[in-house]
Scaffold this motif. Structure first.
Motif, mmCIF file in Angstrom:
data_model
loop_
_atom_site.group_PDB
_atom_site.id
_atom_site.type_symbol
_atom_site.label_atom_id
_atom_site.label_comp_id
_atom_site.label_asym_id
_atom_site.label_seq_id
_atom_site.Cartn_x
_atom_site.Cartn_y
_atom_site.Cartn_z
ATOM 1 N N MET A 1 -77.242 31.982 -6.696
ATOM 2 C CA MET A 1 -76.442 30.773 -6.496
ATOM 3 C C MET A 1 -76.044 30.619 -5.035
ATOM 4 S SD MET A 1 -75.097 28.057 -7.768
ATOM 5 C CE MET A 1 -75.120 28.328 -9.545
ATOM 6 N N ALA A 2 -75.623 31.751 -4.404
ATOM 7 C CA ALA A 2 -75.207 31.698 -3.006
ATOM 8 C C ALA A 2 -76.359 31.254 -2.117
ATOM 9 C CB ALA A 2 -74.682 33.057 -2.562
ATOM 10 N N ASP A 3 -77.568 31.765 -2.392
ATOM 11 C CA ASP A 3 -78.733 31.386 -1.597
ATOM 12 C C ASP A 3 -79.016 29.889 -1.724
ATOM 13 O OD1 ASP A 3 -79.038 33.972 -0.789
ATOM 14 O OD2 ASP A 3 -80.586 34.469 -2.260
ATOM 15 N N ALA A 4 -78.841 29.359 -2.933
ATOM 16 C CA ALA A 4 -79.086 27.936 -3.156
ATOM 17 C C ALA A 4 -78.080 27.087 -2.391
ATOM 18 C CB ALA A 4 -79.023 27.615 -4.650
ATOM 19 N N VAL A 5 -76.825 27.543 -2.367
ATOM 20 C CA VAL A 5 -75.781 26.813 -1.636
ATOM 21 C C VAL A 5 -76.076 26.816 -0.146
ATOM 22 C CG1 VAL A 5 -73.346 26.818 -1.003
ATOM 23 C CG2 VAL A 5 -74.012 27.237 -3.371
ATOM 24 N N ILE A 6 -76.469 27.981 0.376
ATOM 25 C CA ILE A 6 -76.788 28.092 1.802
ATOM 26 C C ILE A 6 -77.988 27.218 2.150
ATOM 27 C CG2 ILE A 6 -77.619 29.661 3.588
ATOM 28 C CD1 ILE A 6 -76.006 31.875 2.214
ATOM 29 N N ALA A 7 -78.997 27.226 1.278
ATOM 30 C CA ALA A 7 -80.192 26.417 1.524
ATOM 31 C C ALA A 7 -79.849 24.934 1.533
ATOM 32 C CB ALA A 7 -81.247 26.708 0.454
ATOM 33 N N ALA A 8 -78.979 24.521 0.595
ATOM 34 C CA ALA A 8 -78.579 23.114 0.533
ATOM 35 C C ALA A 8 -77.813 22.717 1.790
ATOM 36 C CB ALA A 8 -77.725 22.868 -0.707
ATOM 37 N N ALA A 9 -76.934 23.619 2.265
ATOM 38 C CA ALA A 9 -76.168 23.342 3.482
ATOM 39 C C ALA A 9 -77.088 23.225 4.686
ATOM 40 C CB ALA A 9 -75.130 24.436 3.708
ATOM 41 N N ASN A 10 -78.069 24.112 4.768
ATOM 42 C CA ASN A 10 -79.010 24.065 5.888
ATOM 43 C C ASN A 10 -79.840 22.783 5.860
ATOM 44 O OD1 ASN A 10 -78.188 26.537 6.907
ATOM 45 N ND2 ASN A 10 -79.723 27.701 5.754
ATOM 46 N N THR A 11 -80.217 22.361 4.654
ATOM 47 C CA THR A 11 -80.980 21.121 4.516
ATOM 48 C C THR A 11 -80.163 19.930 4.985
ATOM 49 O OG1 THR A 11 -82.258 21.991 2.644
ATOM 50 C CG2 THR A 11 -82.159 19.598 2.890
ATOM 51 N N LEU A 12 -78.876 19.907 4.589
ATOM 52 C CA LEU A 12 -78.004 18.807 5.000
ATOM 53 C C LEU A 12 -77.798 18.811 6.508
ATOM 54 C CD1 LEU A 12 -76.255 16.430 4.189
ATOM 55 C CD2 LEU A 12 -74.350 18.011 3.835
ATOM 56 N N ARG A 13 -77.614 20.006 7.091
ATOM 57 C CA ARG A 13 -77.466 20.099 8.546
ATOM 58 C C ARG A 13 -78.688 19.519 9.248
ATOM 59 N NH1 ARG A 13 -75.778 25.528 7.280
ATOM 60 N NH2 ARG A 13 -73.504 25.727 7.402
ATOM 61 N N ALA A 14 -79.860 19.885 8.734
ATOM 62 C CA ALA A 14 -81.101 19.431 9.356
ATOM 63 C C ALA A 14 -81.235 17.914 9.286
ATOM 64 C CB ALA A 14 -82.298 20.100 8.679
ATOM 65 N N LYS A 15 -80.782 17.335 8.181
ATOM 66 C CA LYS A 15 -80.874 15.884 8.020
ATOM 67 C C LYS A 15 -79.845 15.158 8.883
ATOM 68 C CE LYS A 15 -82.660 15.848 3.268
ATOM 69 N NZ LYS A 15 -82.359 15.478 1.864
ATOM 70 N N GLN A 16 -78.645 15.735 8.978
ATOM 71 C CA GLN A 16 -77.566 15.033 9.664
ATOM 72 C C GLN A 16 -77.559 15.240 11.173
ATOM 73 O OE1 GLN A 16 -73.819 15.982 7.752
ATOM 74 N NE2 GLN A 16 -74.071 14.268 6.332
ATOM 75 N N LYS A 17 -78.123 16.343 11.654
ATOM 76 C CA LYS A 17 -78.049 16.621 13.092
ATOM 77 C C LYS A 17 -78.662 15.507 13.939
ATOM 78 C CE LYS A 17 -78.725 20.095 16.650
ATOM 79 N NZ LYS A 17 -79.020 19.053 17.661
ATOM 80 N N PRO A 18 -79.898 15.046 13.641
ATOM 81 C CA PRO A 18 -80.442 13.959 14.469
ATOM 82 C C PRO A 18 -79.637 12.670 14.352
ATOM 83 C CG PRO A 18 -81.864 14.407 12.579
ATOM 84 C CD PRO A 18 -80.881 15.520 12.646
ATOM 85 N N LEU A 19 -79.042 12.442 13.183
ATOM 86 C CA LEU A 19 -78.213 11.252 13.016
ATOM 87 C C LEU A 19 -76.951 11.361 13.866
ATOM 88 C CD1 LEU A 19 -78.519 10.796 9.145
ATOM 89 C CD2 LEU A 19 -79.489 9.293 10.896
ATOM 90 N N LYS A 20 -76.309 12.527 13.834
ATOM 91 C CA LYS A 20 -75.093 12.722 14.624
ATOM 92 C C LYS A 20 -75.393 12.612 16.117
ATOM 93 C CE LYS A 20 -72.250 15.426 11.451
ATOM 94 N NZ LYS A 20 -71.366 16.588 11.314
ATOM 95 N N ASP A 21 -76.511 13.201 16.534
ATOM 96 C CA ASP A 21 -76.898 13.111 17.944
ATOM 97 C C ASP A 21 -77.110 11.650 18.344
ATOM 98 O OD1 ASP A 21 -76.791 15.842 18.120
ATOM 99 O OD2 ASP A 21 -78.960 16.140 17.913
ATOM 100 N N LYS A 22 -77.745 10.903 17.457
ATOM 101 C CA LYS A 22 -78.005 9.490 17.729
ATOM 102 C C LYS A 22 -76.700 8.713 17.817
ATOM 103 C CE LYS A 22 -80.334 5.442 15.751
ATOM 104 N NZ LYS A 22 -81.129 4.938 14.594
ATOM 105 N N TYR A 23 -75.766 8.979 16.884
ATOM 106 C CA TYR A 23 -74.502 8.248 16.870
ATOM 107 C C TYR A 23 -73.651 8.575 18.094
ATOM 108 C CZ TYR A 23 -75.738 7.410 11.962
ATOM 109 O OH TYR A 23 -76.378 7.046 10.804
#
Length: 213
Positions: A1-23
Motif C-alpha cells: 500500500m505504501a509503495d502505491a501511495v508513493i507511486a501515485a504521489a510521484n505521478t502527480l508531481r510529474a504531472k503538476q511540475k510542468p504546469l506549476k513551472d508554466k504558471y
C-alpha cells in the motif's frame, strides 16, 4: 500500500511540475474559463432544464487538466468546478421554467450558459510574482440566458429574469456565500467497529502538502 501511495504521489508531481513551472513563468496561463450550459425544452411536460449532452451522466470527480488531471475525454472524470457551474445552470434553468409558467409566458426555446474564470495558481499553492497568495476559487462567474418567446410576451422577459434571480437557490448561495462547517468523523474499520484514524501521525503543514515539486 505504501509503495502505491508513493507511486501515485510521484505521478502527480510529474504531472503538476510542468504546469506549476508554466504558471510561475506565465501567470496568465493559469486562468481558465470553465463553462456549462443547458436547454429549456418547451416540449417537456415537467419544469426541467436539460444539461448538455453527456454532462448529466458524469458522476466521477477528478482533477482538472490544468491541475494535472487527465480530463473528461480521457477518463470520464469531471472537474468539480464544472459540477458547480452545472448546478447553477440546472437550478437557474428550472427556476426560469417555473417562473415563466407562473407568469403565463410560454418559452419557445431557451438556453442557460454559465462561464467561470478560475486561476489555478490558487488551488495549486503558487504565489503571484510579488509573493502574494493567489485567491482560491472562481474570480468571476457569468450567467447567460437566451429565451425565445412570442412578441406579446417579450415585455415580460426582464421581469421573468429578475424574479428567477430572486428565487434561484444556487445563485443566491454563490452570490451571498454561506457558512460551511467542516467536521471530521472517525472512520470505522470493517467488522471491528474501531476508530481507524491514526493518532499522533506526523502531518505536514498545509504549505508543505502543496510543495509537490
Amino acid at each position: 500500500m505504501a509503495d502505491a501511495v508513493i507511486a501515485a504521489a510521484n505521478t502527480l508531481r510529474a504531472k503538476q511540475k510542468p504546469l506549476k513551472d508554466k504558471y510561475r513563468s506565465d501567470p496568465s496561463s493559469a486562468l481558465v474559463t470553465l463553462s456549462s450550459s443547458g436547454d429549456l425544452d418547451p416540449t417537456s411536460t415537467s419544469l426541467t432544464c436539460s444539461l448538455s449532452a453527456g454532462q448529466a451522466a458524469r458522476k466521477v470527480a477528478g482533477l482538472h487538466k490544468a491541475a494535472g488531471g487527465e480530463g473528461f475525454d480521457a477518463t470520464g472524470e469531471l472537474c468539480s468546478g464544472d459540477m458547480l457551474l452545472e448546478s447553477l445552470v440546472a437550478c437557474f434553468g428550472v427556476t426560469v421554467r417555473a417562473v415563466a409558467t407562473s407568469l403565463g409566458i410560454p418559452i419557445n426555446r431557451g438556453a442557460v450558459t454559465v462561464e467561470g474564470d478560475l486561476d489555478f495558481r490558487g488551488t495549486m499553492g503558487i504565489k503571484d510574482p510579488d509573493g502574494n497568495a493567489v485567491p482560491v476559487g472562481f474570480k468571476d462567474i457569468r450567467l447567460i440566458v437566451q429565451l425565445d418567446v412570442d412578441d406579446e410576451h417579450k415585455s415580460k422577459v426582464d421581469k421573468l429574469i429578475e424574479i428567477s434571480e430572486r428565487y434561484c437557490v444556487v445563485l443566491h448561495t454563490i452570490r451571498n456565500g454561506v457558512n460551511v462547517a467542516t467536521r471530521l468523523e472517525a472512520a470505522l474499520d470493517a467488522g471491528t467497529g474501531n476508530d481507524s484514524r491514526t493518532r499522533g501521525a506526523d502531518i505536514p503543514a498545509s504549505e508543505e502538502v502543496l510543495k509537490l515539486n
